[in-house]
Design an enzyme around this catalytic site. Structure first.
Site, PDB file in Angstrom:
ATOM      1  N   LYS A  22       1.710  -8.180   3.510  1.00  0.00           N
ATOM      2  CA  LYS A  22       0.847  -7.007   3.317  1.00  0.00           C
ATOM      3  C   LYS A  22       1.546  -5.959   2.453  1.00  0.00           C
ATOM      4  CE  LYS A  22       0.341  -3.372   6.372  1.00  0.00           C
ATOM      5  NZ  LYS A  22       0.522  -2.173   5.580  1.00  0.00           N
ATOM      6  N   ASN A  23       2.791  -5.627   2.799  1.00  0.00           N
ATOM      7  CA  ASN A  23       3.429  -4.519   2.096  1.00  0.00           C
ATOM      8  C   ASN A  23       3.815  -4.856   0.660  1.00  0.00           C
ATOM      9  OD1 ASN A  23       3.019  -2.901   4.268  1.00  0.00           O
ATOM     10  ND2 ASN A  23       5.148  -2.906   4.987  1.00  0.00           N
ATOM     11  N   ARG A  92      -2.181   3.710   3.385  1.00  0.00           N
ATOM     12  CA  ARG A  92      -1.026   4.385   2.812  1.00  0.00           C
ATOM     13  C   ARG A  92      -0.831   3.997   1.342  1.00  0.00           C
ATOM     14  NH1 ARG A  92       2.029   8.662   3.733  1.00  0.00           N
ATOM     15  NH2 ARG A  92       4.124   8.415   2.972  1.00  0.00           N
ATOM     16  N   CYS A 116      -0.980   4.549   8.986  1.00  0.00           N
ATOM     17  CA  CYS A 116      -0.754   4.741  10.419  1.00  0.00           C
ATOM     18  C   CYS A 116      -0.180   6.130  10.695  1.00  0.00           C
ATOM     19  CB  CYS A 116       0.225   3.678  10.939  1.00  0.00           C
ATOM     20  SG  CYS A 116      -0.492   2.037  10.958  1.00  0.00           S
ATOM     21  N   ARG A 121       5.243  11.664   7.388  1.00  0.00           N
ATOM     22  CA  ARG A 121       5.067  10.845   6.182  1.00  0.00           C
ATOM     23  C   ARG A 121       4.723  11.668   4.923  1.00  0.00           C
ATOM     24  NH1 ARG A 121       2.119   5.238   7.625  1.00  0.00           N
ATOM     25  NH2 ARG A 121       3.760   4.406   6.315  1.00  0.00           N
ATOM     26  N   PRO A 122       5.599  12.588   4.548  1.00  0.00           N
ATOM     27  CA  PRO A 122       5.324  13.367   3.327  1.00  0.00           C
ATOM     28  C   PRO A 122       5.495  12.508   2.074  1.00  0.00           C
ATOM     29  CG  PRO A 122       7.514  13.850   4.154  1.00  0.00           C
ATOM     30  CD  PRO A 122       6.895  12.919   5.148  1.00  0.00           C
ATOM     31  N   ILE A 123       5.061  13.027   0.916  1.00  0.00           N
ATOM     32  CA  ILE A 123       5.243  12.273  -0.333  1.00  0.00           C
ATOM     33  C   ILE A 123       6.062  13.084  -1.338  1.00  0.00           C
ATOM     34  CG2 ILE A 123       3.207  10.797  -0.062  1.00  0.00           C
ATOM     35  CD1 ILE A 123       1.739  12.666  -2.054  1.00  0.00           C
ATOM     36  N   ASP A 124       6.890  13.985  -0.794  1.00  0.00           N
ATOM     37  CA  ASP A 124       7.674  14.863  -1.667  1.00  0.00           C
ATOM     38  C   ASP A 124       8.615  14.105  -2.605  1.00  0.00           C
ATOM     39  OD1 ASP A 124       8.820  14.255   0.946  1.00  0.00           O
ATOM     40  OD2 ASP A 124      10.539  15.444   0.324  1.00  0.00           O
ATOM     41  N   ASP A 304       9.039  -1.575  11.440  1.00  0.00           N
ATOM     42  CA  ASP A 304       7.746  -2.211  11.714  1.00  0.00           C
ATOM     43  C   ASP A 304       7.838  -3.294  12.797  1.00  0.00           C
ATOM     44  OD1 ASP A 304       6.676  -0.570   9.855  1.00  0.00           O
ATOM     45  OD2 ASP A 304       6.280  -2.097   8.342  1.00  0.00           O
ATOM     46  N   ILE A 326      13.427   5.920  11.604  1.00  0.00           N
ATOM     47  CA  ILE A 326      12.701   6.125  10.327  1.00  0.00           C
ATOM     48  C   ILE A 326      11.532   7.100  10.509  1.00  0.00           C
ATOM     49  CG2 ILE A 326      11.563   4.977   8.367  1.00  0.00           C
ATOM     50  CD1 ILE A 326      14.368   3.867   8.776  1.00  0.00           C
ATOM     51  N   ARG A 396      -5.773  -4.597   9.911  1.00  0.00           N
ATOM     52  CA  ARG A 396      -5.237  -4.165   8.619  1.00  0.00           C
ATOM     53  C   ARG A 396      -4.021  -4.984   8.219  1.00  0.00           C
ATOM     54  NH1 ARG A 396      -2.933   1.065   8.799  1.00  0.00           N
ATOM     55  NH2 ARG A 396      -2.171   0.283   6.831  1.00  0.00           N
TER      56      ARG A 396
HETATM   57  C1  UD1 Z   1       6.670   1.377   3.894  1.00  0.00           C
HETATM   58  C2  UD1 Z   1       5.798   0.384   4.617  1.00  0.00           C
HETATM   59  C3  UD1 Z   1       5.840   0.624   6.116  1.00  0.00           C
HETATM   60  C4  UD1 Z   1       7.274   0.670   6.616  1.00  0.00           C
HETATM   61  C5  UD1 Z   1       8.124   1.619   5.779  1.00  0.00           C
HETATM   62  C6  UD1 Z   1       9.591   1.603   6.138  1.00  0.00           C
HETATM   63  C7  UD1 Z   1       4.084  -0.056   2.992  1.00  0.00           C
HETATM   64  C8  UD1 Z   1       2.643   0.079   2.606  1.00  0.00           C
HETATM   65  N1  UD1 Z   1       4.446   0.525   4.143  1.00  0.00           N
HETATM   66  O1  UD1 Z   1       6.094   2.655   4.167  1.00  0.00           O
HETATM   67  O2  UD1 Z   1       5.136  -0.424   6.746  1.00  0.00           O
HETATM   68  O3  UD1 Z   1       7.267   1.139   7.944  1.00  0.00           O
HETATM   69  O4  UD1 Z   1       8.004   1.308   4.382  1.00  0.00           O
HETATM   70  O5  UD1 Z   1      10.081   0.303   6.026  1.00  0.00           O
HETATM   71  O6  UD1 Z   1       4.851  -0.697   2.317  1.00  0.00           O
HETATM   72  N2  UD1 Z   1       9.695   9.973   3.328  1.00  0.00           N
HETATM   73  C9  UD1 Z   1       9.809  11.303   2.970  1.00  0.00           C
HETATM   74  N3  UD1 Z   1       9.323  11.693   1.757  1.00  0.00           N
HETATM   75  C10 UD1 Z   1       8.724  10.813   0.897  1.00  0.00           C
HETATM   76  C11 UD1 Z   1       8.621   9.448   1.276  1.00  0.00           C
HETATM   77  C12 UD1 Z   1       9.121   9.058   2.500  1.00  0.00           C
HETATM   78  O7  UD1 Z   1      10.348  12.121   3.723  1.00  0.00           O
HETATM   79  O8  UD1 Z   1       8.305  11.237  -0.188  1.00  0.00           O
HETATM   80  C13 UD1 Z   1      10.192   9.539   4.660  1.00  0.00           C
HETATM   81  C14 UD1 Z   1       9.060   9.066   5.568  1.00  0.00           C
HETATM   82  O9  UD1 Z   1       8.404  10.142   6.215  1.00  0.00           O
HETATM   83  C15 UD1 Z   1       9.784   8.167   6.522  1.00  0.00           C
HETATM   84  C16 UD1 Z   1      10.868   7.532   5.628  1.00  0.00           C
HETATM   85  O10 UD1 Z   1      11.009   8.392   4.497  1.00  0.00           O
HETATM   86  O11 UD1 Z   1      10.392   8.923   7.528  1.00  0.00           O
HETATM   87  C17 UD1 Z   1      10.538   6.115   5.176  1.00  0.00           C
HETATM   88  O12 UD1 Z   1       9.379   6.130   4.425  1.00  0.00           O
HETATM   89  P1  UD1 Z   1       9.062   5.048   3.304  1.00  0.00           P
HETATM   90  O13 UD1 Z   1      10.187   4.093   3.124  1.00  0.00           O
HETATM   91  O14 UD1 Z   1       8.564   5.794   2.115  1.00  0.00           O
HETATM   92  O15 UD1 Z   1       7.860   4.295   3.953  1.00  0.00           O
HETATM   93  P2  UD1 Z   1       6.495   3.909   3.302  1.00  0.00           P
HETATM   94  O16 UD1 Z   1       6.708   3.473   1.899  1.00  0.00           O
HETATM   95  O17 UD1 Z   1       5.488   4.974   3.595  1.00  0.00           O
END
Ligand code: UD1
Length: 417
Positions: A22-23, A92, A116, A121-124, A304, A326, A396
């Site tokens: 999936k990912n 996501r 989820c 889960r910010p995108i900064d 996960d 995480i 999903r």
């Molecule tokens: C992906 C996976 C998810 C998995 C995760 C960690 C997908 C669609 N999802 O999620 O299943 O649990 O990797 O292996 O592939 N963070 C920030 N700022 C950002 C981005 C991330 O602070 O801009 C933080 C997140 O809040 C979290 C950590 O970094 O605490 C890990 O996030 P990230 O590796 O980005 O996970 P996803 O890509 O969302």
């Protein structure tokens, strides 16, 4: 409302084949629109996430042909239409269209992604990197408008090796002017899968799978073919089921290296299994001993698999400690497991689990995808009937879940109530 009903406590034998990840596929699909050619993706799983991404591609003007295990995306007529919240909310991975549309059209309008609810889960990290590459970002509520008159390479050092941010920067950088270097990049196997597709399309990326990735921007990307890697999280979920109630249960289409940490923890717990090139077989289930688990980025214990693992720990003799590092609040499964008879003391990000406990079926609800996976495992090992609601989360991420489990002897069905 649809529910999954399980009559538990049955031994499972036979073979379960793991689907495409999936990912990975949720990033490969958006990556396909970086070219005006045709991208063929093989070993695609049929999940609600892939269906929603197909809807986004269609909204952008792309043509999609798909069938069992394949998808062909023609990006010729793709334009950068705004992606509304009704679609971006569904998953996501909708945010991968940020990098892909920025890369190809230097313009994107998209809402904050769904996914989820397991923490903030910010995108900064994504946005900071795009800005470094020349993008301006205007935010109105949950709507983001990104524009880049001159999208260029940049040196990017992530505070945290985010999977999503690494993939998003790859998408934007492959067509940017000049060289981008990502330091402290994520190293998950899914990153290598995306890098392989982009390089097959003509990108110049080195270092995928290490913490430094170098991308030299190119003028244009072309048609290509890619195969989705096996889903290591789905594999891990079925492997836990094998360890608990398998009697000659073989999990095939697995890359054992991708689940090494889980196999290592299983060995520590006393599980016996046989590893072959692309399969792991669970012959019999023995008494398990408690272990401590701390989730980490790859190759550490995957977050996960943390929720499914909690169920295994309820069956291990002694006190196990679990720590989630995480996400801040990935504990929606704990109250439900306690309802089923587990002995767990928990905070949103940690737990002390005392085992073994006899689990008994009851009505439970899935708070998110992997909490749902945990409840499936719990239902399979529990005495009596377990009814799981909110199953849209589970669907999903697990292709043909009911079929796969029924075919090895589980009594499981989706019912409408
Ligand atoms: C992906 C996976 C998810 C998995 C995760 C960690 C997908 C669609 N999802 O999620 O299943 O649990 O990797 O292996 O592939 N963070 C920030 N700022 C950002 C981005 C991330 O602070 O801009 C933080 C997140 O809040 C979290 C950590 O970094 O605490 C890990 O996030 P990230 O590796 O980005 O996970 P996803 O890509 O969302």
């Amino acid at each position: 409302m649809k529910k999954i009903v399980i009559n538990g406590n049955r031994k499972l034998s036979g073979c379960i084949s793991i689907s495409g990840a999936k990912n990975s596929v949720v990033a490969l699909i958006p990556a396909a629109i970086l070219t005006d050619g045709v991208v063929e993706i093989l070993n695609t799983p049929e999940l609600t996430d892939t269906e929603n991404l197909r809807k986004i591609i269609t909204l952008l003007g792309g043509d999609i042909e798909f069938g069992k295990g394949f998808m062909k995306i023609n990006g010729k007529n793709v334009v950068s239409n705004p992606i509304p919240s009704e679609l971006s909310d569904k998953l996501r991975a909708s945010y991968y269209f940020m990098g892909a549309l920025l890369g190809r059209f230097h313009h994107v309008v998209i809402n904050f992604p769904g996914g989820c609810k397991i923490g903030k889960r910010p995108i900064d990290l994504h946005l900071t990197a795009f800005r470094k590459m020349g993008a301006t970002i205007v935010r109105e509520g949950d709507k983001y408008t990104l524009d880049a008159e001159h999208l260029h390479g940049a040196n990017i050092l992530f505070d945290f090796p985010s999977v999503g941010a690494t993939i998003n920067v790859l998408m934007a950088a492959v067509l940017a002017d000049g060289v981008t270097v990502i330091e402290n990049a994520a190293k998950e196997p899914e990153i290598i899968n995306i890098v392989s597709l982009l390089n097959n399309m003509g990108a110049k990326i080195v270092g995928g799978g290490t913490n430094t990735i170098r991308i030299e921007g190119v003028e244009k990307l072309n048609s290509a073919v890619i195969e989705v890697i096996p889903d290591r999280i789905e594999a891990g979920t079925y492997m836990m089921i094998g360890a608990l109630i398998g009697e000659n249960l073989k999990i095939t289409n697995v890359i054992p290296k991708h689940v090494e940490i889980l196999l290592s923890k299983m060995r520590d717990m006393g599980v016996e299994f046989k590893v072959e090139d692309d399969s792991v077989t669970f012959l019999n289930h023995d008494a398990l001993t408690a272990v401590d688990i701390k989730t980490l980025v790859y190759p550490g214990f995957p977050t996960d698999l943390g929720q499914p693992m909690a169920v295994m720990l309820t069956q291990a003799k002694g006190e196990s400690h679990f720590e989630e590092t995480i996400y801040e609040s990935r504990g929606g499964h704990y109250p439900e497991l306690v309802k089923m008879g587990a002995d767990i003391e928990f905070t949103p990000s940690s737990a002390t689990i005392e085992g073994p406990s006899k689990l008994v079926g009851t009505e439970v609800a899935a708070s998110d995808l992997r909490a749902g996976a945990a409840l499936i495992i719990a239902g399979l090992i529990a005495a009596g009937t377990t009814k799981i609601s909110n199953i849209e989360h589970i669907l999903r991420g697990y292709e043909d879940l009911v079929y796969k489990l029924s075919s090895v002897g589980a009594e499981i069905a989706i019912v409408e109530e």
